[in-house]
Design a protein around this motif. Structure first.
Motif, short mmCIF file in Angstrom:
data_model
loop_
_atom_site.label_atom_id
_atom_site.label_comp_id
_atom_site.label_asym_id
_atom_site.label_seq_id
_atom_site.Cartn_x
_atom_site.Cartn_y
_atom_site.Cartn_z
N VAL A 177 -11.36 57.07 113.29
CA VAL A 177 -10.35 56.18 113.89
C VAL A 177 -8.95 56.78 113.73
CG1 VAL A 177 -9.25 53.91 113.71
CG2 VAL A 177 -11.74 54.10 113.66
N ILE A 178 -8.64 57.31 112.56
CA ILE A 178 -7.34 57.95 112.34
C ILE A 178 -7.19 59.14 113.28
CG2 ILE A 178 -5.98 59.31 110.68
CD1 ILE A 178 -7.06 57.39 108.50
N GLY A 179 -8.22 59.95 113.41
CA GLY A 179 -8.17 61.09 114.32
C GLY A 179 -8.02 60.67 115.77
N ALA A 180 -8.68 59.59 116.17
CA ALA A 180 -8.56 59.08 117.54
C ALA A 180 -7.14 58.57 117.80
CB ALA A 180 -9.58 57.99 117.79
N ILE A 181 -6.56 57.89 116.81
CA ILE A 181 -5.18 57.41 116.95
C ILE A 181 -4.24 58.60 117.09
CG2 ILE A 181 -3.28 56.25 115.74
CD1 ILE A 181 -5.43 54.35 114.56
N ALA A 182 -4.43 59.63 116.28
CA ALA A 182 -3.58 60.82 116.36
C ALA A 182 -3.73 61.50 117.72
CB ALA A 182 -3.92 61.80 115.24
N GLY A 183 -4.95 61.58 118.22
CA GLY A 183 -5.17 62.17 119.53
C GLY A 183 -4.51 61.37 120.64
N ALA A 184 -4.56 60.05 120.51
CA ALA A 184 -3.94 59.19 121.52
C ALA A 184 -2.42 59.29 121.47
CB ALA A 184 -4.37 57.74 121.32
N LYS A 206 -3.61 64.28 123.23
CA LYS A 206 -4.62 65.33 123.11
C LYS A 206 -6.01 64.75 122.89
CE LYS A 206 -1.33 68.44 122.88
NZ LYS A 206 -0.82 68.95 124.11
N GLY A 207 -6.12 63.42 122.93
CA GLY A 207 -7.38 62.76 122.60
C GLY A 207 -8.50 63.07 123.56
N ALA A 208 -8.19 63.32 124.83
CA ALA A 208 -9.23 63.60 125.81
C ALA A 208 -9.91 64.93 125.53
CB ALA A 208 -8.65 63.59 127.21
N ALA A 209 -9.18 65.86 124.93
CA ALA A 209 -9.74 67.18 124.65
C ALA A 209 -10.53 67.22 123.35
CB ALA A 209 -8.62 68.21 124.60
N MET A 210 -10.42 66.17 122.54
CA MET A 210 -11.08 66.16 121.24
C MET A 210 -12.39 65.37 121.31
SD MET A 210 -7.69 65.49 118.86
CE MET A 210 -8.65 64.91 117.49
N GLY A 211 -13.42 65.91 120.70
CA GLY A 211 -14.69 65.19 120.58
C GLY A 211 -14.69 64.35 119.32
N TRP A 212 -15.79 63.67 119.08
CA TRP A 212 -15.84 62.78 117.93
C TRP A 212 -15.86 63.54 116.62
CZ3 TRP A 212 -20.23 62.77 114.84
CH2 TRP A 212 -21.37 63.37 115.39
N ILE A 213 -16.45 64.74 116.59
CA ILE A 213 -16.42 65.53 115.35
C ILE A 213 -15.00 66.00 115.07
CG2 ILE A 213 -17.20 67.68 114.28
CD1 ILE A 213 -19.88 67.26 115.65
N SER A 214 -14.28 66.40 116.13
CA SER A 214 -12.88 66.80 115.96
C SER A 214 -12.03 65.63 115.50
CB SER A 214 -12.32 67.35 117.28
OG SER A 214 -13.01 68.51 117.65
N ASN A 215 -12.31 64.43 116.00
CA ASN A 215 -11.58 63.25 115.55
C ASN A 215 -11.80 63.00 114.07
OD1 ASN A 215 -10.32 62.54 117.94
ND2 ASN A 215 -11.96 61.20 118.59
N ILE A 216 -13.04 63.12 113.63
CA ILE A 216 -13.35 62.91 112.21
C ILE A 216 -12.62 63.95 111.36
CG2 ILE A 216 -15.17 62.99 110.45
CD1 ILE A 216 -17.06 61.78 112.58
N ALA A 264 -9.97 65.78 112.15
CA ALA A 264 -8.52 65.56 112.21
C ALA A 264 -8.13 64.39 111.33
CB ALA A 264 -8.08 65.31 113.65
N GLY A 265 -8.92 63.34 111.31
CA GLY A 265 -8.62 62.17 110.48
C GLY A 265 -8.71 62.47 109.00
N LEU A 266 -9.76 63.17 108.59
CA LEU A 266 -9.95 63.46 107.17
C LEU A 266 -8.95 64.50 106.66
CD1 LEU A 266 -13.85 63.53 106.96
CD2 LEU A 266 -12.30 61.70 106.26
N ILE A 267 -8.79 65.59 107.41
CA ILE A 267 -7.84 66.62 106.99
C ILE A 267 -6.41 66.10 107.11
CG2 ILE A 267 -6.96 68.95 107.46
CD1 ILE A 267 -9.86 69.62 108.41
N GLY A 268 -6.14 65.36 108.19
CA GLY A 268 -4.82 64.77 108.38
C GLY A 268 -4.49 63.77 107.29
N SER A 269 -5.48 63.03 106.84
CA SER A 269 -5.27 62.09 105.74
C SER A 269 -4.88 62.83 104.47
CB SER A 269 -6.53 61.27 105.50
OG SER A 269 -6.38 60.43 104.39
N LEU A 292 -1.29 67.58 112.24
CA LEU A 292 -2.41 68.50 112.35
C LEU A 292 -2.81 68.73 113.81
CD1 LEU A 292 -4.62 70.12 110.82
CD2 LEU A 292 -6.03 68.06 111.01
N VAL A 293 -2.93 67.66 114.59
CA VAL A 293 -3.33 67.78 115.99
C VAL A 293 -2.29 68.59 116.78
CG1 VAL A 293 -3.69 66.47 118.13
CG2 VAL A 293 -4.80 65.74 116.03
#
Length: 82
Positions: free
Chosen positions: A12-19, A23-33, A35-40, A69-70
């Motif tokens: 969810v954090i990664g999806a928010i960052a992508g939105a 850049k959210g359209a270019a990111m898959g769900w693994i990238s979102n996870i 981005a969220g964990l590393i970004g956290s 990060l994104v």
């Protein structure tokens, strides 16, 4: 169950960052996870552990860290293309 909850919050954090970075359209769900964990981790390292927390992650610093990060990864990927 805590690990799954952490992955969900990270996604969810990664999806928010992508939105937020458009850049959210270019990111898959693994990238979102990721981005969220590393970004956290990055956000809490740079900004501390303040604000509301969910699954052991401070949400506001985590989102800011994920946005950073994104943006950096997107910039680096664009430079590699050219």
């Amino acid at each position: 169950m805590g690990f799954i909850w952490t992955l969900i919050v990270g996604a969810v954090i990664g999806a928010i960052a992508g939105a937020l970075t458009s850049k959210g359209a270019a990111m898959g769900w693994i990238s979102n996870i990721l981005a969220g964990l590393i970004g956290s981790w990055l956000g809490e390292l740079l900004l501390g552990n303040w604000g509301p927390s969910l699954a052991g992650m401070a949400l506001i610093p985590s989102i800011i860290g994920a946005v950073i990060l994104v943006v950096v990864v997107s910039w680096a990927m664009a430079k590699m293309k050219h």
